[in-house]
Structure formats: structure tokens, C-alpha cells
Write a protein that holds these residues in place. Structure first.
Motif, PDB file in Angstrom:
ATOM      1  N   GLY A  73      43.209 105.476  62.733  1.00 22.23           N
ATOM      2  CA  GLY A  73      44.241 106.222  62.004  1.00 22.23           C
ATOM      3  C   GLY A  73      45.410 105.345  61.608  1.00 22.23           C
ATOM      4  O   GLY A  73      45.945 105.464  60.499  1.00 22.23           O
ATOM      5  N   PHE A  74      45.805 104.448  62.513  1.00 24.14           N
ATOM      6  CA  PHE A  74      46.920 103.548  62.227  1.00 24.14           C
ATOM      7  C   PHE A  74      46.607 102.658  61.032  1.00 24.14           C
ATOM      8  O   PHE A  74      47.407 102.540  60.104  1.00 24.14           O
ATOM      9  CB  PHE A  74      47.227 102.702  63.460  1.00 24.14           C
ATOM     10  N   PHE A  75      45.418 102.028  61.056  1.00 29.91           N
ATOM     11  CA  PHE A  75      45.062 101.141  59.944  1.00 29.91           C
ATOM     12  C   PHE A  75      44.802 101.910  58.654  1.00 29.91           C
ATOM     13  O   PHE A  75      45.081 101.416  57.569  1.00 29.91           O
ATOM     14  CB  PHE A  75      43.870 100.260  60.309  1.00 29.91           C
ATOM     15  N   PHE A  76      44.293 103.136  58.751  1.00 31.76           N
ATOM     16  CA  PHE A  76      44.132 103.961  57.556  1.00 31.76           C
ATOM     17  C   PHE A  76      45.488 104.222  56.911  1.00 31.76           C
ATOM     18  O   PHE A  76      45.647 104.057  55.697  1.00 31.76           O
ATOM     19  CB  PHE A  76      43.452 105.288  57.899  1.00 31.76           C
ATOM     20  N   LEU A  77      46.468 104.622  57.726  1.00 29.31           N
ATOM     21  CA  LEU A  77      47.810 104.857  57.181  1.00 29.31           C
ATOM     22  C   LEU A  77      48.415 103.569  56.623  1.00 29.31           C
ATOM     23  O   LEU A  77      49.035 103.575  55.564  1.00 29.31           O
ATOM     24  CB  LEU A  77      48.728 105.435  58.261  1.00 29.31           C
ATOM     25  N   LEU A  78      48.216 102.464  57.341  1.00 28.38           N
ATOM     26  CA  LEU A  78      48.794 101.192  56.928  1.00 28.38           C
ATOM     27  C   LEU A  78      48.229 100.728  55.593  1.00 28.38           C
ATOM     28  O   LEU A  78      48.976 100.354  54.682  1.00 28.38           O
ATOM     29  CB  LEU A  78      48.527 100.131  58.009  1.00 28.38           C
ATOM     30  N   PHE A  79      46.904 100.761  55.443  1.00 26.65           N
ATOM     31  CA  PHE A  79      46.276 100.253  54.223  1.00 26.65           C
ATOM     32  C   PHE A  79      46.317 101.236  53.058  1.00 26.65           C
ATOM     33  O   PHE A  79      46.139 100.836  51.911  1.00 26.65           O
ATOM     34  CB  PHE A  79      44.838  99.823  54.502  1.00 26.65           C
ATOM     35  N   SER A  80      46.561 102.522  53.350  1.00 35.02           N
ATOM     36  CA  SER A  80      46.664 103.478  52.251  1.00 35.02           C
ATOM     37  C   SER A  80      48.083 103.545  51.696  1.00 35.02           C
ATOM     38  O   SER A  80      48.337 104.268  50.745  1.00 35.02           O
ATOM     39  CB  SER A  80      46.218 104.870  52.711  1.00 35.02           C
ATOM     40  N   GLY A  81      48.985 102.787  52.301  1.00 32.78           N
ATOM     41  CA  GLY A  81      50.348 102.722  51.784  1.00 32.78           C
ATOM     42  C   GLY A  81      51.263 103.801  52.323  1.00 32.78           C
ATOM     43  O   GLY A  81      52.410 103.915  51.901  1.00 32.78           O
ATOM     44  N   ARG A  82      50.772 104.596  53.254  1.00 37.31           N
ATOM     45  CA  ARG A  82      51.611 105.639  53.849  1.00 37.31           C
ATOM     46  C   ARG A  82      52.426 105.051  54.996  1.00 37.31           C
ATOM     47  O   ARG A  82      52.141 103.978  55.500  1.00 37.31           O
ATOM     48  CB  ARG A  82      50.744 106.782  54.349  1.00 37.31           C
ATOM     49  N   SER A  83      53.412 105.787  55.423  1.00 36.13           N
ATOM     50  CA  SER A  83      54.286 105.329  56.506  1.00 36.13           C
ATOM     51  C   SER A  83      53.558 105.392  57.846  1.00 36.13           C
ATOM     52  O   SER A  83      52.940 106.400  58.189  1.00 36.13           O
ATOM     53  CB  SER A  83      55.535 106.198  56.566  1.00 36.13           C
ATOM     54  N   VAL A  84      53.662 104.303  58.600  1.00 36.28           N
ATOM     55  CA  VAL A  84      53.096 104.283  59.943  1.00 36.28           C
ATOM     56  C   VAL A  84      54.154 104.651  60.980  1.00 36.28           C
ATOM     57  O   VAL A  84      53.890 104.611  62.179  1.00 36.28           O
ATOM     58  CB  VAL A  84      52.463 102.918  60.280  1.00 36.28           C
ATOM     59  N   ALA A  85      55.337 105.034  60.512  1.00 33.51           N
ATOM     60  CA  ALA A  85      56.401 105.451  61.422  1.00 33.51           C
ATOM     61  C   ALA A  85      56.049 106.754  62.133  1.00 33.51           C
ATOM     62  O   ALA A  85      56.684 107.113  63.108  1.00 33.51           O
ATOM     63  CB  ALA A  85      57.713 105.607  60.658  1.00 33.51           C
ATOM     64  N   VAL A  86      55.027 107.434  61.652  1.00 37.48           N
ATOM     65  CA  VAL A  86      54.576 108.680  62.268  1.00 37.48           C
ATOM     66  C   VAL A  86      54.012 108.418  63.663  1.00 37.48           C
ATOM     67  O   VAL A  86      54.118 109.248  64.555  1.00 37.48           O
ATOM     68  CB  VAL A  86      53.496 109.339  61.374  1.00 37.48           C
TER      69      VAL A  86
END
Length: 83
Positions: free
Chosen positions: A32-45
Motif C-alpha cells: 500500500g505504501f509503494f502504491f501510494l508513493l508511485f501513484s503520486g498520492r500522499s504517503v502522509a496517510v
């Protein structure tokens, strides 16, 4: 079966479950972390302790000898970085 045998059996099963939960946690949380990171979404969640928690489960699932070896390895790596 004596209570000591039952206690050892329970400890063995608990350690296996910790290893399984930790491994699945690494896959799910880091996926989930890498999905958010590479999709350009915030990983601050994802708070930082969520990324550490599966590794703590894996560590607790190891035998005492393996835990001691992990600590020795980690201390050696930290000392190497300080130099």
C-alpha cells in the motif's frame, strides 16, 4: 500432556503466528505504501509506526538466538554508519 508441554506448544504456535502476521503485514502495508508513493498520492496517510509494526512482529516470532543475532547485526550496522 503436562502443562509445560502445553506452554511450549503455545509458545511455538504464537511465534509462528507472529512470523506469519509480520510477513503478511510487510506485504500488505509496504504494498500500500509503494502504491501510494508511485501513484503520486500522499504517503502522509501512513504513520511511520505502521511501517515498523510488521518488523516488530517478525522479530518477536524469532527464536531467542535469532533475536540476539539480529540485535548484534543491527548494532554492527549502526556503528558502521557512525564512522
Amino acid at each position: 500432556m503436562s502443562w509445560q508441554d502445553k506452554a511450549l506448544w503455545l509458545e511455538k504456535i504464537t511465534k509462528r503466528m507472529m512470523l506469519i502476521v509480520g510477513a503478511l503485514g510487510v506485504v500488505v502495508i509496504y504494498g500500500g505504501f509503494f502504491f501510494l508513493l508511485f501513484s503520486g498520492r500522499s504517503v502522509a496517510v501512513i504513520p511511520w509506526f505502521f511501517l515498523l509494526s510488521p518488523w516488530i512482529c517478525i522479530y518477536c516470532g524469532l527464536t531467542q538466538e535469532q533475536q540476539a543475532n539480529v540485535l548484534k547485526w543491527f548494532v554492527k550496522k549502526v556503528k558502521k554508519v557512525k564512522k
